[in-house]
Design a protein around this motif. Structure first.
Motif, PDB file in Angstrom:
ATOM      1  N   CYS A 283      -1.360   9.531   5.128  1.00 49.74           N
ATOM      2  CA  CYS A 283      -2.321  10.618   5.288  1.00 49.74           C
ATOM      3  C   CYS A 283      -1.657  11.745   6.077  1.00 49.74           C
ATOM      4  O   CYS A 283      -1.813  12.925   5.789  1.00 49.74           O
TER       5      CYS A 283
ATOM      6  N   LEU B 169      -6.526  -5.695   6.065  1.00 47.24           N
ATOM      7  CA  LEU B 169      -7.213  -4.448   6.420  1.00 47.24           C
ATOM      8  C   LEU B 169      -6.342  -3.586   7.315  1.00 47.24           C
ATOM      9  O   LEU B 169      -6.146  -2.393   7.059  1.00 47.24           O
ATOM     10  N   LEU B 170      -5.780  -4.211   8.370  1.00 48.38           N
ATOM     11  CA  LEU B 170      -4.962  -3.455   9.324  1.00 48.38           C
ATOM     12  C   LEU B 170      -3.740  -2.860   8.634  1.00 48.38           C
ATOM     13  O   LEU B 170      -3.424  -1.678   8.823  1.00 48.38           O
TER      14      LEU B 170
ATOM     15  N   THR C  31       0.839  -1.200   0.000  1.00 52.21           N
ATOM     16  CA  THR C  31       0.000   0.000   0.000  1.00 52.21           C
ATOM     17  C   THR C  31       0.875   1.251   0.000  1.00 52.21           C
ATOM     18  O   THR C  31       0.589   2.220  -0.709  1.00 52.21           O
TER      19      THR C  31
ATOM     20  N   ALA D 156      -3.249  -2.172   5.447  1.00 54.99           N
ATOM     21  CA  ALA D 156      -3.606  -1.101   4.510  1.00 54.99           C
ATOM     22  C   ALA D 156      -4.002   0.165   5.274  1.00 54.99           C
ATOM     23  O   ALA D 156      -3.546   1.260   4.955  1.00 54.99           O
ATOM     24  N   LEU D 157      -4.811  -0.011   6.314  1.00 54.97           N
ATOM     25  CA  LEU D 157      -5.262   1.151   7.090  1.00 54.97           C
ATOM     26  C   LEU D 157      -4.083   1.863   7.742  1.00 54.97           C
ATOM     27  O   LEU D 157      -3.985   3.085   7.723  1.00 54.97           O
ATOM     28  N   PHE D 158      -3.178   1.055   8.302  1.00 52.31           N
ATOM     29  CA  PHE D 158      -2.011   1.631   8.966  1.00 52.31           C
ATOM     30  C   PHE D 158      -1.194   2.450   7.972  1.00 52.31           C
ATOM     31  O   PHE D 158      -0.827   3.602   8.226  1.00 52.31           O
ATOM     32  N   SER D 159      -0.968   1.840   6.817  1.00 55.48           N
ATOM     33  CA  SER D 159      -0.167   2.499   5.786  1.00 55.48           C
ATOM     34  C   SER D 159      -0.854   3.787   5.316  1.00 55.48           C
ATOM     35  O   SER D 159      -0.216   4.838   5.190  1.00 55.48           O
ATOM     36  N   LEU D 160      -2.177   3.687   5.066  1.00 58.29           N
ATOM     37  CA  LEU D 160      -2.917   4.864   4.597  1.00 58.29           C
ATOM     38  C   LEU D 160      -2.893   5.964   5.650  1.00 58.29           C
ATOM     39  O   LEU D 160      -2.702   7.146   5.330  1.00 58.29           O
ATOM     40  N   ALA D 161      -3.069   5.574   6.909  1.00 60.99           N
ATOM     41  CA  ALA D 161      -3.063   6.579   7.980  1.00 60.99           C
ATOM     42  C   ALA D 161      -1.718   7.277   8.038  1.00 60.99           C
ATOM     43  O   ALA D 161      -1.624   8.501   8.163  1.00 60.99           O
TER      44      ALA D 161
END
Lengths: 343, 258
Positions: free
Chosen positions: A287, A276-277, A49, A279-284
């Protein structure tokens, strides 16, 4: 001689019940195993990601730079764009940057004039007036032409015949391509990179690709090790248990089936949560680094979803392989041997 | 002439009587373990029979092949040569599914180290063989509680093995061995990991099961108390059965036992 009937295989439903009970009973240990799978997949998806985001942001950055450059060229020629009217002609399908440029121009000038019958623009509804005749376009303060000279030759000769004296901004024309005996006043918006610069860019891209491949490879390896380790441990530490199960009358097939269902549950839940975790971690993270606006603008959700799907599938596959292999070794062991094994 | 021949033959035949009911019969068992190039002969032609409903003890020094014999007659391992008959069935002829059926319903195993599944409660441990037999969960649960009550653990059904004493764990193992009402209980040194008093309780419990349910109990043991309580004792030495005797005929005070 009396007959010995075959041990009936338990139906899948019963095997599944045994598995669910087993997972519930050894909840703590199951969670450790699941988190092994989860961390592995999270590592992989976070890395992937990250690259996806950085790639998207780099592209977005390039486009924004192009738009800014082209707008600056126009403003330095015309002064402020507010209240000006610009005639628009497209000889070719506009690129992403050109579409953005048009949107930006429409926003600043409030007045974009386009001639009808421009197939290249049909698919992209642009704000602005439609001028029924080409002649009306000549009233504009400047002309914005999308496409190279060759692509827009007919329109350009039309302008020439009309002795159009205002600037003609060409998105795909570099200053090298203009000649002093051009009768039209060209405003080239494109910049040509020198061969050296192009080579450097290509080399840069190539090394970036190697770097991504390298890091993703390492991430995949770490994931592989993590999942293999977690699953091998969770099965081999139960060799004695498998021996006991066989002493109590479990068939080899039942043992394999139990471990198959169990690893499926562990694999799917671990890999899904991990993807999910991760991807979310990477996106956060990105961000915070790039800001939400740039991130949202540049992220290709389709590709990201494909990546996540691939990671989940890989995780489930790995988990099952790593559980089934030792389990089937143990289940085909002579019970006495499995009972003796001390892991 | 023919009549004379028949008469003659009848003289040599043993008198008709009910044949002994052997629940387990082992003939000429040998077992060789190979470790690289080295061969270890654990059994060298052991033969034995166990009568239905008998309390049989197998005795012998460690390394004599006791555990191997126990594994072979329990269908946990295949002999290198020789035959094992369980209820007249040659178990070498059985495929893995049939062997699993046999282990599930005909034989109950009790181990020196209990081999309970640590993460499961006593109840779940006892219910496990019932689940393998395809018994319905509700019925199995009730039956398992009855088995645990039988071994005196009716008040501990929801405890995990680790929360119980060694004796209690072995009782759970006995309840599990009895789960599908087997014809045979095989006990490999069931009292070896227990103290004197608990061991005696275990022996009494096994004797009680034998009395009440007519199960055949075969145990490998050193335990003097267990030997005294059994119906018959076999001695195994260097991979062969060397002696069989009833406890009444044995002088337990002799140096052999001390």
């Amino acid at each position: 001689m009396s007959r010995v009937p075959e041990q009936i295989d338990l139906p899948l439903r019963v095997a599944a019940t045994i598995v669910v009970q087993g997972l519930r009973i050894r909840l703590g240990r199951s969670l450790v195993t699941i988190s092994g799978v989860l961390l592995g997949i999270a590592m992989l998806t976070a890395t992937a990601t990250g690259y996806l985001v950085k790639d998207g942001v780099r592209e977005e950055d390039q486009i924004r730079g192009d738009v800014r450059r082209m707008t600056n060229f126009l403003t330095s020629e015309l002064g402020t764009l507010e209240g000006k009217s610009l005639a628009l002609f497209a000889g070719d399908e506009p690129t992403e940057a050109e579409t953005r440029l048009l949107a930006e121009l429409a926003r600043q000038t409030q007045r974009l004039l386009t001639a009808p019958d421009q197939p290249a623009l049909e698919s992209k509804p642009l704000p602005g007036e439609r001028v029924p005749k080409a002649a009306g376009l000549l009233e504009a303060d400047a002309c914005v032409v999308i496409g190279s000279r060759a692509e827009t030759a007919a329109f350009l000769s039309q302008l020439q015949e009309a002795h159009y004296g205002r600037p003609v901004a060409m998105t795909r024309l570099t200053s090298e391509e203009t000649t002093p005996d051009d009768t039209l006043y060209f405003l080239p918006l494109s910049t040509e990179l020198s061969e050296q610069e192009l080579a450097a860019q290509a080399a840069e891209k190539r090394t970036a690709r190697y770097r991504v491949g390298w890091v993703l490879g390492i991430a995949l390896l770490v994931t592989l090790m993590g999942i293999t380790n977690a699953m091998l441990m969770s099965v081999t530490e139960r060799f004695r248990e498998i021996g006991t199960m066989k002493c109590l009358g479990a068939t080899s097939r039942l043992v394999r089936r139990i471990f198959l269902i169990e690893s499926l549950i562990v694999g799917v839940s671990g890999a899904l949560a991990g993807a999910l975790l991760g991807a979310l971690f990477s996106l956060a993270f990105y961000c915070i680094v790039y800001g939400p606006a740039l991130l949202v603008g540049s992220l290709d959700l389709g590709v990201l979803a494909l990546w996540l799907l691939a990671a989940v599938l890989a995780g489930v596959f790995l988990t099952i392989i790593c559980a089934i292999y030792p389990a089937s070794v143990a289940s085909s062991m002579v019970p006495a041997t499995a009972l003796r094994s001390n892991v | 002439m023919a009549i004379t021949n028949d008469k003659l033959r009848s003289l040599f035949e043993p008198p008709a009587q009910a044949p002994p009911d052997h629940v387990i019969r082992a003939v000429g068992l040998t077992k060789v373990y190979r470790m690289g190039t080295e061969e270890t002969h654990a059994l060298r032609g052991a033969s034995m029979q166990a009568l239905r409903g008998e309390y049989l003890s197998i005795m012998g020094p460690s390394g004599s092949g006791k555990s191997t014999l126990f594994n072979l007659i329990g269908a946990l391992q295949k002999p290198t040569s020789g035959k094992v008959y369980i209820d007249q069935v040659d178990i070498a002829q059985l495929d893995t599914e049939e062997l699993a059926w046999l282990r599930c319903r005909k034989i109950g195993y009790i181990f020196q180290t209990f081999n309970l599944i640590q993460v499961m409660t006593c109840l779940e441990n006892v219910m496990l063989p019932m689940a393998y037999a395809g018994r319905e969960a509700e019925e199995a649960r009730e039956s398992a509680i009855r088995k645990l009550e039988l071994v005196g653990l009716g008040h501990r059904v929801l405890h995990k093995p680790a929360e119980l004493s060694g004796g209690q764990q072995q009782r759970v193992a006995i309840a599990r061995a009895m789960a599908n009402d087997p014809a045979i209980i095989l006990a490999d040194e069931p009292t070896a990991n227990l103290d004197q008093k608990t061991g005696e309780e275990m022996i009494e419990l096994l004797a009680y099961l034998k009395q009440t349910f007519a199960v055949t109990i075969i145990s490998a043991t050193h335990d003097l108390k267990m030997l005294q309580r059994s119906d018959r004792i076999l001695w195994i030495e260097d991979g062969r059965i060397v002696k069989a005797a009833r406890p009444d005929d044995i002088d337990f005070q002799s140096s052999e036992f001390h």
